[in-house]
Motif scaffolding. Sequence first.
Motif, PDB file in Angstrom:
ATOM      1  N   THR A  28     114.897 -61.676 -61.411  1.00 24.35           N
ATOM      2  CA  THR A  28     115.189 -60.891 -60.202  1.00 24.35           C
ATOM      3  C   THR A  28     114.533 -59.513 -60.361  1.00 24.35           C
ATOM      4  O   THR A  28     115.209 -58.513 -60.587  1.00 24.35           O
ATOM      5  CB  THR A  28     116.708 -60.762 -59.991  1.00 24.35           C
ATOM      6  N   PRO A  29     113.211 -59.450 -60.250  1.00 22.13           N
ATOM      7  CA  PRO A  29     112.484 -58.220 -60.597  1.00 22.13           C
ATOM      8  C   PRO A  29     112.835 -57.006 -59.745  1.00 22.13           C
ATOM      9  O   PRO A  29     112.849 -55.881 -60.249  1.00 22.13           O
ATOM     10  CB  PRO A  29     111.017 -58.618 -60.424  1.00 22.13           C
ATOM     11  N   ASN A  30     113.094 -57.194 -58.460  1.00 23.79           N
ATOM     12  CA  ASN A  30     113.389 -56.039 -57.604  1.00 23.79           C
ATOM     13  C   ASN A  30     114.767 -55.454 -57.905  1.00 23.79           C
ATOM     14  O   ASN A  30     114.941 -54.232 -57.937  1.00 23.79           O
ATOM     15  CB  ASN A  30     113.286 -56.445 -56.132  1.00 23.79           C
ATOM     16  N   ILE A  31     115.729 -56.323 -58.146  1.00 16.37           N
ATOM     17  CA  ILE A  31     117.063 -55.854 -58.533  1.00 16.37           C
ATOM     18  C   ILE A  31     117.001 -55.212 -59.915  1.00 16.37           C
ATOM     19  O   ILE A  31     117.588 -54.145 -60.156  1.00 16.37           O
ATOM     20  CB  ILE A  31     118.074 -57.013 -58.497  1.00 16.37           C
ATOM     21  N   ASP A  32     116.263 -55.844 -60.822  1.00 20.95           N
ATOM     22  CA  ASP A  32     116.102 -55.290 -62.171  1.00 20.95           C
ATOM     23  C   ASP A  32     115.484 -53.897 -62.139  1.00 20.95           C
ATOM     24  O   ASP A  32     115.862 -53.016 -62.920  1.00 20.95           O
ATOM     25  CB  ASP A  32     115.216 -56.213 -63.019  1.00 20.95           C
ATOM     26  N   ALA A  33     114.546 -53.696 -61.208  1.00 21.48           N
ATOM     27  CA  ALA A  33     113.897 -52.380 -61.105  1.00 21.48           C
ATOM     28  C   ALA A  33     114.887 -51.308 -60.679  1.00 21.48           C
ATOM     29  O   ALA A  33     114.804 -50.159 -61.121  1.00 21.48           O
ATOM     30  CB  ALA A  33     112.726 -52.456 -60.123  1.00 21.48           C
ATOM     31  N   ALA A  46     118.013 -51.293 -61.504  1.00 20.44           N
ATOM     32  CA  ALA A  46     118.798 -50.990 -62.697  1.00 20.44           C
ATOM     33  C   ALA A  46     117.998 -50.149 -63.682  1.00 20.44           C
ATOM     34  O   ALA A  46     118.501 -49.165 -64.247  1.00 20.44           O
ATOM     35  CB  ALA A  46     119.261 -52.292 -63.361  1.00 20.44           C
ATOM     36  N   ALA A  47     116.730 -50.503 -63.888  1.00 17.98           N
ATOM     37  CA  ALA A  47     115.902 -49.773 -64.853  1.00 17.98           C
ATOM     38  C   ALA A  47     115.696 -48.329 -64.427  1.00 17.98           C
ATOM     39  O   ALA A  47     115.642 -47.419 -65.270  1.00 17.98           O
ATOM     40  CB  ALA A  47     114.552 -50.478 -65.011  1.00 17.98           C
ATOM     41  N   GLY A  48     115.596 -48.096 -63.126  1.00 14.43           N
ATOM     42  CA  GLY A  48     115.367 -46.747 -62.625  1.00 14.43           C
ATOM     43  C   GLY A  48     116.629 -46.046 -62.172  1.00 14.43           C
ATOM     44  O   GLY A  48     116.569 -44.984 -61.556  1.00 14.43           O
ATOM     45  N   ALA A  62     131.793 -57.730 -61.086  1.00 12.21           N
ATOM     46  CA  ALA A  62     130.560 -57.910 -60.333  1.00 12.21           C
ATOM     47  C   ALA A  62     129.409 -57.091 -60.895  1.00 12.21           C
ATOM     48  O   ALA A  62     129.617 -56.038 -61.508  1.00 12.21           O
ATOM     49  CB  ALA A  62     130.788 -57.495 -58.884  1.00 12.21           C
ATOM     50  N   PRO A  63     128.165 -57.553 -60.670  1.00 15.61           N
ATOM     51  CA  PRO A  63     127.034 -56.662 -60.911  1.00 15.61           C
ATOM     52  C   PRO A  63     127.160 -55.455 -59.994  1.00 15.61           C
ATOM     53  O   PRO A  63     127.579 -55.586 -58.836  1.00 15.61           O
ATOM     54  CB  PRO A  63     125.816 -57.524 -60.544  1.00 15.61           C
ATOM     55  N   PHE A  64     126.832 -54.285 -60.494  1.00 19.12           N
ATOM     56  CA  PHE A  64     126.969 -53.061 -59.703  1.00 19.12           C
ATOM     57  C   PHE A  64     125.915 -52.083 -60.197  1.00 19.12           C
ATOM     58  O   PHE A  64     125.968 -51.606 -61.325  1.00 19.12           O
ATOM     59  CB  PHE A  64     128.379 -52.475 -59.885  1.00 19.12           C
ATOM     60  N   ILE A  65     124.923 -51.819 -59.346  1.00 17.20           N
ATOM     61  CA  ILE A  65     123.762 -51.004 -59.705  1.00 17.20           C
ATOM     62  C   ILE A  65     123.593 -49.903 -58.666  1.00 17.20           C
ATOM     63  O   ILE A  65     123.719 -50.153 -57.459  1.00 17.20           O
ATOM     64  CB  ILE A  65     122.490 -51.883 -59.759  1.00 17.20           C
ATOM     65  N   VAL A  66     123.319 -48.693 -59.120  1.00 14.50           N
ATOM     66  CA  VAL A  66     123.102 -47.556 -58.217  1.00 14.50           C
ATOM     67  C   VAL A  66     121.758 -46.919 -58.559  1.00 14.50           C
ATOM     68  O   VAL A  66     121.454 -46.692 -59.734  1.00 14.50           O
ATOM     69  CB  VAL A  66     124.216 -46.514 -58.347  1.00 14.50           C
ATOM     70  N   ASN A  67     120.972 -46.635 -57.537  1.00 14.50           N
ATOM     71  CA  ASN A  67     119.628 -46.118 -57.765  1.00 14.50           C
ATOM     72  C   ASN A  67     119.246 -45.103 -56.693  1.00 14.50           C
ATOM     73  O   ASN A  67     119.479 -45.325 -55.504  1.00 14.50           O
ATOM     74  CB  ASN A  67     118.626 -47.285 -57.755  1.00 14.50           C
ATOM     75  N   PRO A 114     120.661 -40.525 -62.213  1.00 15.90           N
ATOM     76  CA  PRO A 114     119.928 -40.612 -63.483  1.00 15.90           C
ATOM     77  C   PRO A 114     119.383 -42.023 -63.705  1.00 15.90           C
ATOM     78  O   PRO A 114     120.009 -43.005 -63.307  1.00 15.90           O
ATOM     79  CB  PRO A 114     120.993 -40.260 -64.529  1.00 15.90           C
ATOM     80  N   SER A 115     118.226 -42.115 -64.331  1.00 10.07           N
ATOM     81  CA  SER A 115     117.595 -43.417 -64.539  1.00 10.07           C
ATOM     82  C   SER A 115     117.885 -43.955 -65.930  1.00 10.07           C
ATOM     83  O   SER A 115     118.145 -43.202 -66.872  1.00 10.07           O
ATOM     84  CB  SER A 115     116.088 -43.316 -64.320  1.00 10.07           C
ATOM     85  N   GLY A 116     117.829 -45.287 -66.041  1.00 11.16           N
ATOM     86  CA  GLY A 116     117.980 -45.947 -67.327  1.00 11.16           C
ATOM     87  C   GLY A 116     119.353 -45.813 -67.949  1.00 11.16           C
ATOM     88  O   GLY A 116     119.498 -45.903 -69.172  1.00 11.16           O
ATOM     89  N   VAL A 117     120.383 -45.633 -67.119  1.00 12.64           N
ATOM     90  CA  VAL A 117     121.742 -45.426 -67.628  1.00 12.64           C
ATOM     91  C   VAL A 117     122.540 -46.722 -67.522  1.00 12.64           C
ATOM     92  O   VAL A 117     122.509 -47.408 -66.498  1.00 12.64           O
ATOM     93  CB  VAL A 117     122.463 -44.315 -66.844  1.00 12.64           C
TER      94      VAL A 117
END
Length: 470
Positions: free
Chosen positions: A55-60, A62-64, A305-310, A316-319
């Motif tokens: 899931t590259p777009n979701i992963d991005a 999270a990474a950022g 649940a998965p929970f990602i904020v960007n 902050p990135s990479g947290v």
Amino acid sequence: MKFAPFLNLLLCLVFAPLSVLGAEAPAEKPNILFIMVDDLGKEWISCYGAEDIRTPNIDALAAGGMKFHNAYSMPQCTPSRATLLTGKYPWRNGYVNHWDVPRWGVGYFDWKKRENTTFARLMKDLGYATCAAGKWQINDFRIEPQAMKKHGFDDWAMWTGYESGVKASAERYQDAYINTPDGSRTYKGEFGPDIYTDRLIAFMKAHREEPMCLYFPMALTHGPLVPTPDEPDAKTGAARHKAMVSYTDKLVGRLVSALDELGLREKTIVIFTTDNGSGSGIVGTRNGKKVKGQKGKESEAGTCAPFIVNSPGLVPSGVETDALTDFSDLLPTFVELGGGKVPEDLTVDGVSIAPVILGKAKDSEREWIMALGHGPARLDEKGVRGVKDFATRVIRDKRFKVWVSSEREIIRLHDLKEDPDEKVNLLGSEKPEHLKAIEKFRKVIDSMPEKDARPLYEPRAANPWDRKVK
């Protein structure tokens, strides 16, 4: 300074109209894009350890941005939606079990009740343009075509939910049956998830100069399992589910790209999550383990649940964080991000996690989080109610978790650090840390009413499709 101009200025300041939410807002209010996938556990998001898909777009995102490990949804559709919209736990808002309004008729999410105030209405008070697209299912648009507007949304494109007696309304994917401000109709030859996404992007373009609060409760990946436009030849259930997850990721990418193209990316907070675990017939591999879908279950795979904020420049990135949060926190979080405060006369159970999201705090204020609400509700002579007077529920902190019965008794205790799969019941242990955990959660249970609330709505004249009391 001359006295008269000074006096005029002073009078303007004193008598200026105050918003219901009156609080000092940031110089530029951030946009909020809240994406919630339907029926998808962490075992299908590769940045959370999924091995059967990428899931590259979701992963991005999270990474950022920021990836949460201890975020609770509710176990099923209606409880999750009612909780995030109102900031209230199901035991307070009455939606302690699933209730499919278009299909069953009786009961609805009543905008006339102050207790049902949504985050959309509060964000409008703060000057936000609001839009929703995807799945609503807690009002019947045949009865109230403008329900979304009354709940605070300026624009919308929502699958109607299955309306009893309206065969076309069963379709949320191909030939989707969708309600907009212009009414409900079939979009022949079109794939519903594309229509929902297009509506959000069109709204972004039209309101790019205003702060926006965008709500995307996706139809994907809920059954029926269908081929997608990108994989029309997917035949098996497993292949179709995988294709639907890939399409979900693609749509996330489309939305992020649209924000980039409109120059809105750096002032838009994107939140990605899911409403509960995967469907029970779906099996995925996560971190070397097979995980059966736990939708409707109070296990971690059903509720955590998965929970990602960007948001570049804001988040902050990479947290990665173990901060506790659940869906009741969303309403107060959105309001604080928009520069407001929850009205004093509006009860919410959640606590804002805006300081965590913005990197101003390393942890949330939560000492525990909770999930409840699975299986269908029922009717009695007074209308919609939960299956039991006191719904079963789970409560946890960063280490321990308890399962609570409908008799208000703790029936299971698990150490999630040592036993993430919840196989060992520690109830009865005499270890001090276990006794302390039981005491802590017992106080939480005792703070709740003995009987859960009922959904608040005004009874209407019976419709032919209404479910009858058995």
